[in-house]
Design a protein around this motif. Sequence first.
Motif, PDB file in Angstrom:
ATOM      1  N   GLY A   1       0.784  -1.221   0.000  1.00  0.00           N
ATOM      2  CA  GLY A   1       0.000   0.000   0.000  1.00  0.00           C
ATOM      3  C   GLY A   1       0.817   1.271   0.000  1.00  0.00           C
ATOM      4  N   LYS A   2       2.137   1.167  -0.152  1.00  0.00           N
ATOM      5  CA  LYS A   2       2.992   2.360  -0.149  1.00  0.00           C
ATOM      6  C   LYS A   2       2.863   3.139  -1.463  1.00  0.00           C
ATOM      7  CE  LYS A   2       6.375   0.375   3.044  1.00  0.00           C
ATOM      8  NZ  LYS A   2       7.779  -0.050   3.244  1.00  0.00           N
ATOM      9  N   THR A   3       2.542   2.427  -2.546  1.00  0.00           N
ATOM     10  CA  THR A   3       2.301   3.075  -3.831  1.00  0.00           C
ATOM     11  C   THR A   3       0.801   3.046  -4.078  1.00  0.00           C
ATOM     12  OG1 THR A   3       4.437   2.288  -4.642  1.00  0.00           O
ATOM     13  CG2 THR A   3       2.877   3.105  -6.284  1.00  0.00           C
ATOM     14  N   SER A   4       0.130   4.146  -3.827  1.00  0.00           N
ATOM     15  CA  SER A   4      -1.330   4.161  -3.868  1.00  0.00           C
ATOM     16  C   SER A   4      -1.894   4.171  -5.283  1.00  0.00           C
ATOM     17  CB  SER A   4      -1.859   5.374  -3.099  1.00  0.00           C
ATOM     18  OG  SER A   4      -1.344   6.571  -3.663  1.00  0.00           O
ATOM     19  N   ASP A   5      -1.167   4.741  -6.238  1.00  0.00           N
ATOM     20  CA  ASP A   5      -1.630   4.824  -7.624  1.00  0.00           C
ATOM     21  C   ASP A   5      -0.514   4.329  -8.545  1.00  0.00           C
ATOM     22  OD1 ASP A   5      -3.267   5.287  -9.762  1.00  0.00           O
ATOM     23  OD2 ASP A   5      -3.075   7.471  -9.733  1.00  0.00           O
ATOM     24  N   PRO A   6      -0.318   3.017  -8.638  1.00  0.00           N
ATOM     25  CA  PRO A   6       0.861   2.471  -9.302  1.00  0.00           C
ATOM     26  C   PRO A   6       0.850   2.510 -10.823  1.00  0.00           C
ATOM     27  CG  PRO A   6      -0.546   0.691  -8.545  1.00  0.00           C
ATOM     28  CD  PRO A   6      -1.160   1.960  -8.039  1.00  0.00           C
ATOM     29  N   ILE A   7      -0.328   2.481 -11.443  1.00  0.00           N
ATOM     30  CA  ILE A   7      -0.375   2.370 -12.900  1.00  0.00           C
ATOM     31  C   ILE A   7       0.275   3.553 -13.606  1.00  0.00           C
ATOM     32  CG2 ILE A   7      -1.937   2.274 -14.899  1.00  0.00           C
ATOM     33  CD1 ILE A   7      -3.720   0.417 -13.355  1.00  0.00           C
ATOM     34  N   PRO A   8       0.018   4.813 -13.206  1.00  0.00           N
ATOM     35  CA  PRO A   8       0.713   5.928 -13.864  1.00  0.00           C
ATOM     36  C   PRO A   8       2.233   5.813 -13.769  1.00  0.00           C
ATOM     37  CG  PRO A   8      -1.133   6.753 -12.598  1.00  0.00           C
ATOM     38  CD  PRO A   8      -0.975   5.305 -12.240  1.00  0.00           C
ATOM     39  N   ALA A   9       2.731   5.357 -12.600  1.00  0.00           N
ATOM     40  CA  ALA A   9       4.176   5.205 -12.432  1.00  0.00           C
ATOM     41  C   ALA A   9       4.728   4.131 -13.370  1.00  0.00           C
ATOM     42  CB  ALA A   9       4.491   4.855 -10.988  1.00  0.00           C
ATOM     43  N   ILE A  10       3.998   3.020 -13.493  1.00  0.00           N
ATOM     44  CA  ILE A  10       4.422   1.940 -14.391  1.00  0.00           C
ATOM     45  C   ILE A  10       4.429   2.422 -15.837  1.00  0.00           C
ATOM     46  CG2 ILE A  10       3.824  -0.347 -15.289  1.00  0.00           C
ATOM     47  CD1 ILE A  10       2.600  -0.955 -12.527  1.00  0.00           C
ATOM     48  N   LEU A  11       3.394   3.162 -16.238  1.00  0.00           N
ATOM     49  CA  LEU A  11       3.295   3.641 -17.611  1.00  0.00           C
ATOM     50  C   LEU A  11       4.361   4.684 -17.930  1.00  0.00           C
ATOM     51  CD1 LEU A  11      -0.580   3.950 -18.031  1.00  0.00           C
ATOM     52  CD2 LEU A  11       0.928   2.166 -18.910  1.00  0.00           C
ATOM     53  N   ASN A  12       4.622   5.585 -16.972  1.00  0.00           N
ATOM     54  CA  ASN A  12       5.655   6.599 -17.212  1.00  0.00           C
ATOM     55  C   ASN A  12       7.023   5.968 -17.397  1.00  0.00           C
ATOM     56  OD1 ASN A  12       4.317   9.127 -17.238  1.00  0.00           O
ATOM     57  ND2 ASN A  12       4.008   9.006 -15.038  1.00  0.00           N
ATOM     58  N   GLU A  13       7.291   4.931 -16.631  1.00  0.00           N
ATOM     59  CA  GLU A  13       8.582   4.256 -16.748  1.00  0.00           C
ATOM     60  C   GLU A  13       8.676   3.453 -18.035  1.00  0.00           C
ATOM     61  OE1 GLU A  13      11.308   1.028 -14.282  1.00  0.00           O
ATOM     62  OE2 GLU A  13       9.815   2.239 -13.232  1.00  0.00           O
ATOM     63  N   ALA A  14       7.568   2.832 -18.441  1.00  0.00           N
ATOM     64  CA  ALA A  14       7.586   1.971 -19.630  1.00  0.00           C
ATOM     65  C   ALA A  14       7.431   2.747 -20.924  1.00  0.00           C
ATOM     66  CB  ALA A  14       6.489   0.919 -19.522  1.00  0.00           C
ATOM     67  N   LEU A  15       6.593   3.790 -20.923  1.00  0.00           N
ATOM     68  CA  LEU A  15       6.251   4.498 -22.159  1.00  0.00           C
ATOM     69  C   LEU A  15       6.898   5.871 -22.275  1.00  0.00           C
ATOM     70  CD1 LEU A  15       2.412   3.734 -22.213  1.00  0.00           C
ATOM     71  CD2 LEU A  15       4.240   2.404 -23.278  1.00  0.00           C
ATOM     72  N   GLY A  16       7.351   6.410 -21.152  1.00  0.00           N
ATOM     73  CA  GLY A  16       7.845   7.774 -21.181  1.00  0.00           C
ATOM     74  C   GLY A  16       6.687   8.753 -21.087  1.00  0.00           C
ATOM     75  N   GLU A  17       6.990  10.039 -20.963  1.00  0.00           N
ATOM     76  CA  GLU A  17       5.956  11.047 -20.787  1.00  0.00           C
ATOM     77  C   GLU A  17       5.025  11.137 -21.991  1.00  0.00           C
ATOM     78  OE1 GLU A  17       5.578  15.841 -19.807  1.00  0.00           O
ATOM     79  OE2 GLU A  17       7.508  14.811 -19.609  1.00  0.00           O
ATOM     80  N   THR A  18       5.593  11.086 -23.204  1.00  0.00           N
ATOM     81  CA  THR A  18       4.770  11.177 -24.416  1.00  0.00           C
ATOM     82  C   THR A  18       3.850   9.973 -24.547  1.00  0.00           C
ATOM     83  OG1 THR A  18       6.490  12.436 -25.543  1.00  0.00           O
ATOM     84  CG2 THR A  18       4.796  11.409 -26.919  1.00  0.00           C
ATOM     85  N   GLY A  19       4.391   8.781 -24.328  1.00  0.00           N
ATOM     86  CA  GLY A  19       3.597   7.563 -24.417  1.00  0.00           C
ATOM     87  C   GLY A  19       2.487   7.529 -23.390  1.00  0.00           C
ATOM     88  N   ALA A  20       2.780   8.006 -22.175  1.00  0.00           N
ATOM     89  CA  ALA A  20       1.761   8.054 -21.134  1.00  0.00           C
ATOM     90  C   ALA A  20       0.637   9.016 -21.503  1.00  0.00           C
ATOM     91  CB  ALA A  20       2.392   8.461 -19.805  1.00  0.00           C
ATOM     92  N   THR A  21       0.996  10.129 -22.172  1.00  0.00           N
ATOM     93  CA  THR A  21      -0.015  11.093 -22.611  1.00  0.00           C
ATOM     94  C   THR A  21      -0.923  10.484 -23.672  1.00  0.00           C
ATOM     95  OG1 THR A  21       1.472  12.955 -22.154  1.00  0.00           O
ATOM     96  CG2 THR A  21      -0.383  13.361 -23.631  1.00  0.00           C
ATOM     97  N   VAL A  22      -0.328   9.745 -24.603  1.00  0.00           N
ATOM     98  CA  VAL A  22      -1.121   9.065 -25.629  1.00  0.00           C
ATOM     99  C   VAL A  22      -2.078   8.074 -24.986  1.00  0.00           C
ATOM    100  CG1 VAL A  22      -1.020   7.486 -27.596  1.00  0.00           C
ATOM    101  CG2 VAL A  22       0.629   9.356 -27.425  1.00  0.00           C
ATOM    102  N   PHE A  23      -1.580   7.359 -23.976  1.00  0.00           N
ATOM    103  CA  PHE A  23      -2.439   6.403 -23.273  1.00  0.00           C
ATOM    104  C   PHE A  23      -3.622   7.107 -22.624  1.00  0.00           C
ATOM    105  CE2 PHE A  23      -3.694   4.567 -19.195  1.00  0.00           C
ATOM    106  CZ  PHE A  23      -4.116   3.308 -19.600  1.00  0.00           C
ATOM    107  N   ILE A  24      -3.384   8.272 -22.028  1.00  0.00           N
ATOM    108  CA  ILE A  24      -4.454   9.022 -21.381  1.00  0.00           C
ATOM    109  C   ILE A  24      -5.532   9.397 -22.394  1.00  0.00           C
ATOM    110  CG2 ILE A  24      -5.031  11.223 -20.269  1.00  0.00           C
ATOM    111  CD1 ILE A  24      -2.371  11.063 -18.803  1.00  0.00           C
ATOM    112  N   VAL A  25      -5.110   9.849 -23.591  1.00  0.00           N
ATOM    113  CA  VAL A  25      -6.074  10.218 -24.635  1.00  0.00           C
ATOM    114  C   VAL A  25      -6.918   9.012 -25.038  1.00  0.00           C
ATOM    115  CG1 VAL A  25      -6.330  11.036 -27.000  1.00  0.00           C
ATOM    116  CG2 VAL A  25      -4.646  12.104 -25.495  1.00  0.00           C
ATOM    117  N   VAL A  26      -6.259   7.887 -25.262  1.00  0.00           N
ATOM    118  CA  VAL A  26      -6.967   6.660 -25.651  1.00  0.00           C
ATOM    119  C   VAL A  26      -7.907   6.219 -24.534  1.00  0.00           C
ATOM    120  CG1 VAL A  26      -6.678   4.218 -26.240  1.00  0.00           C
ATOM    121  CG2 VAL A  26      -5.139   5.917 -27.224  1.00  0.00           C
ATOM    122  N   ALA A  27      -7.442   6.325 -23.291  1.00  0.00           N
ATOM    123  CA  ALA A  27      -8.265   5.928 -22.149  1.00  0.00           C
ATOM    124  C   ALA A  27      -9.503   6.803 -22.025  1.00  0.00           C
ATOM    125  CB  ALA A  27      -7.441   5.997 -20.866  1.00  0.00           C
ATOM    126  N   ILE A  28      -9.349   8.108 -22.277  1.00  0.00           N
ATOM    127  CA  ILE A  28     -10.505   9.015 -22.206  1.00  0.00           C
ATOM    128  C   ILE A  28     -11.550   8.628 -23.245  1.00  0.00           C
ATOM    129  CG2 ILE A  28     -11.267  11.390 -22.652  1.00  0.00           C
ATOM    130  CD1 ILE A  28      -8.620  12.334 -21.413  1.00  0.00           C
TER     131      ILE A  28
END
Length: 348
Positions: free
Chosen positions: A280-307
């Motif tokens: 429970g130390k990482t309360s919102d882990p998915i954004p952290a995983i995506l930022n590390e795997a996809l980078g900032e640009t990739g994470a932004t694209v994911f957010i658009v697709v998710a919306i």
Amino acid sequence: MEQTPDKKNHNFQKDGKEQFNRSIGLISNFALGFTYLSPLTAVYSLFALAVTLAGPPAVWWILIVACGQLLVALVFGEVASQYPITGGLYPWARRLWGKKYAWIAAWIYLWALVVTITSIAEYTSTFVESLFHYGQTPATMLVTSVLLLLLMMAVNLSGTKNLARVAKIGFWCEIVSVIALGIYLLIFHRSQPFSVIFDSMGVLAHDGSYSTAFMSAALMGLFMFFGFEACGNVAEEVQNPSKKIPVAMILSIVFGAISAIISVMGYLLASPNLVSIVNGKTSDPIPAILNEALGETGATVFIVVAIIAMLSCSLSLQAALSRLIFSFSRDRMLPGSEWMAKISKNGV
């Protein structure tokens, strides 16, 4: 007044005049049920909670609940094939159990849809804020949620064909953001062995039992596998509904389970510090995983697709609610039934 079917085309008409346009095919009907199911929404919102409650084995609840709900889908599919009537649960309950039970079921289902629609809109607003960075305050979240609801309402009012088109777009966004992303994480960013899904990592319930902890994680599966009945809510707008609606329901469950398992496995195995998520130390882990795997640009694209995927989910929910209200009103069971039971030129 009861609706009488045209035996050849299954068109349910009122006084022999009004009827829906049968413009929804199998793929669109399946897309409608799948986006209502929305594995993306369930995984993203409950991944951290489920893993904190039961550890990595929480992923098994997806398969367990999917198998149970598949049995329900088989029953619903059979009922829908016999009564391909708009409104789903309400007209089925009326014909199988009677008016009193149908009235109760419809009201419960109606308010459940209202709460779910507003919840999805509110949750989507957090993604919109993450995209545009205008600051999360109660006022901005409320305004954003209302605007999203009005946007999807406008699409629903534009006609059945547009509803089907947006449902297909949402379906592909779900596929990209759930299945494709999950496979990418498993292939290129795996940090954990596959055996981790059998490792509770020391998680125990307050009573010292892991069984209790595991049962509490069932919420992720239970929240995910409802909504396939939306395929039957638009029955009078589906081509050859008696055959296509049961298939669409089953496909929604099967593809929902496959996509959710791939997604959760991707996040679990791509997490470099899984213990911190379980503790429970990482309360919102998915954004952290995506930022590390996809980078900032990739994470932004994911957010658009998710919306887009979440908006499609909201659209499917609104479609189910509007058809339920129509069916309820057609039987003169609501105040103002006369104008709510009319079919527009768009067939909605």
